[in-house]
Design a protein around this motif. Structure first.
Motif, short mmCIF file in Angstrom:
data_model
loop_
_atom_site.label_atom_id
_atom_site.label_comp_id
_atom_site.label_asym_id
_atom_site.label_seq_id
_atom_site.Cartn_x
_atom_site.Cartn_y
_atom_site.Cartn_z
N GLY A 52 0.62 -1.32 -0.06
CA GLY A 52 0.06 0.10 -0.02
C GLY A 52 0.83 1.26 -0.18
N GLN A 53 2.13 1.19 -0.27
CA GLN A 53 2.82 2.36 -0.50
C GLN A 53 3.25 3.01 -1.76
N CYS A 54 2.94 2.34 -2.87
CA CYS A 54 3.47 2.86 -4.04
C CYS A 54 2.29 3.28 -4.91
N GLY A 55 1.08 2.60 -4.98
CA GLY A 55 0.09 2.77 -5.80
C GLY A 55 -0.02 2.42 -7.21
N ALA A 56 1.33 1.43 -7.38
CA ALA A 56 1.42 0.88 -8.77
C ALA A 56 0.13 -0.23 -9.15
N CYS A 57 -0.39 -0.70 -7.99
CA CYS A 57 -1.83 -1.45 -8.02
C CYS A 57 -2.98 -1.03 -8.24
N THR A 58 -3.23 0.56 -8.45
CA THR A 58 -4.29 1.15 -8.14
C THR A 58 -5.19 0.72 -9.45
N VAL A 59 -6.66 0.36 -8.76
CA VAL A 59 -7.57 0.02 -9.84
C VAL A 59 -8.82 0.73 -9.29
N LEU A 60 -10.08 0.65 -10.16
CA LEU A 60 -11.11 1.35 -9.69
C LEU A 60 -12.05 0.40 -9.33
N ARG A 74 -1.33 17.44 -7.49
CA ARG A 74 0.17 16.94 -6.71
C ARG A 74 -0.37 16.16 -5.44
N GLU A 75 -1.23 16.81 -4.54
CA GLU A 75 -1.44 16.32 -3.42
C GLU A 75 -2.41 14.97 -3.68
N ARG A 76 -3.35 15.14 -4.32
CA ARG A 76 -4.27 13.92 -4.91
C ARG A 76 -3.67 12.98 -5.47
N MET A 77 -2.49 13.01 -5.88
CA MET A 77 -1.83 11.90 -6.71
C MET A 77 -0.61 11.58 -5.94
N SER A 78 -0.62 12.02 -4.52
CA SER A 78 0.87 11.80 -4.00
C SER A 78 0.69 9.99 -3.60
N GLY A 79 -0.46 9.56 -3.81
CA GLY A 79 -0.16 8.15 -3.42
C GLY A 79 0.33 7.19 -4.57
N ASN A 80 0.62 7.75 -5.57
CA ASN A 80 1.05 7.10 -6.73
C ASN A 80 2.85 7.39 -6.85
N ILE A 103 -8.77 2.28 -5.33
CA ILE A 103 -8.23 1.62 -4.36
C ILE A 103 -6.64 0.93 -4.75
N ASN A 104 -6.01 0.52 -3.75
CA ASN A 104 -4.90 -0.21 -3.60
C ASN A 104 -5.18 -1.66 -3.73
N SER A 105 -5.22 -2.37 -5.04
CA SER A 105 -5.63 -3.61 -5.08
C SER A 105 -5.02 -4.52 -4.26
N CYS A 106 -3.77 -4.20 -3.85
CA CYS A 106 -2.77 -5.23 -2.91
C CYS A 106 -3.14 -5.19 -1.62
N LEU A 107 -4.09 -4.20 -1.03
CA LEU A 107 -4.50 -4.13 0.32
C LEU A 107 -5.89 -4.68 0.33
N THR A 108 -6.31 -5.22 -0.39
CA THR A 108 -7.87 -5.58 -0.57
C THR A 108 -7.94 -7.13 -0.86
N LEU A 109 -8.81 -7.97 -0.18
CA LEU A 109 -8.88 -9.31 -0.35
C LEU A 109 -9.93 -9.61 -1.52
N ALA A 110 -9.71 -10.22 -2.34
CA ALA A 110 -10.44 -10.60 -3.56
C ALA A 110 -11.90 -10.88 -3.17
N VAL A 111 -12.10 -11.64 -2.00
CA VAL A 111 -13.19 -12.10 -1.60
C VAL A 111 -14.10 -11.02 -1.31
#
Ligand code: FES
Ligand code: FES
Length: 220
Positions: A94-102, A193-199, A108-116
């Motif tokens: 959850g630190q880089c944002g490379a996994c961001t999906v809608l 910049r602020e709103r994209m700071s998670g990426n 959301i960061n898809s690495c921080l959420t379970l598929a189920v």
């Protein structure tokens, strides 16, 4: 017969020697399609295996039925189970944002959420933004403004930017917003910049990413 082969059940060596399916299992913790999931319990390598959970994910307007270990993240299901490798894993924390999906329109960061947790949810990945051969305006803007170099962060950046514009459109404030109750948000460079700071972008394409988003937001 050596000590290893006298153990009951599959040994770690046997798993390693069973070819591509074993490689898939070791990479994902899950059997390849058509393989039988081991019974719940500990295997001889100390890996806890559990029965798969069946769920349906609507991804890019298409339904996917998949059986997954309930501990599997959405990112790993996208990449390892469904072959949608556009979403990237840069940290898995959850630190880089490379996994961001809608998910249902929100980033959301898809690495921080379970598929189920997303059975029945509508998920959009980078593969689903274009309409046929027509790029999404954000994709086109990233190209026009050179908003990437290596491209690894780019799917997450673009999905995040699309979600961010929607958040701004409905008046969500950010840390740099002057008021918390403004009905509309002016997407200044500081706001973007602020709103994209998670990426995070290791190639430091930030100025061009801001320009691309500003372009799409109509703030030029
Ligand atoms: S891989 Fe998800 S935030 Fe880095
Ligand atoms: S373009 Fe390389 S990390 Fe962003």
């Amino acid at each position: 017969m050596n000590e290893e082969s006298q153990k009951t059940g599959p040994t770690r060596r046997a798993v390693l020697e069973s070819g591509a399916a074993a490689g898939f299992f070791l990479a994902t913790g899950l059997p390849a399609t058509g393989q039988q999931m081991p019974t719940t319990g500990d295997d001889d390598a100390g890996i806890r295996v559990v029965d798969p959970v069946e769920l349906t994910l609507n991804i890019n307007l298409r339904n996917y039925s998949v059986g997954v270990d309930p501990r599997t993240t959405l990112l790993d299901v996208l990449r390892n189970h469904l072959g949608l490798t556009g979403s990237k894993k840069g940290c898995d924390h959850g630190q880089c944002g490379a996994c961001t999906v809608l998910v249902n329109g929100q980033r959301i960061n898809s690495c921080l959420t379970l598929a189920v947790m997303h059975d029945g949810d509508a998920i959009t990945t980078i593969e689903g933004l274009a309409k046929g051969a027509d790029l999404h305006p954000m994709q086109a803007a990233f190209i026009a403004h050179d908003g990437f170099q290596c491209g690894y962060c780019t799917p997450g950046q673009i999905c995040s930017a699309v979600g961010m514009l929607q958040e701004a459109a409905v008046g969500w404030p950010s840390h740099v917003s002057e008021t918390l109750s403004s009905p509309s948000v002016s997407l200044t460079d500081a706001e973007i910049r602020e709103r994209m700071s998670g990426n995070i972008c290791r190639c430091s394409a930030y100025p061009n990413i801001v320009a691309a988003i500003r372009d799409v937001a109509g703030e030029v």
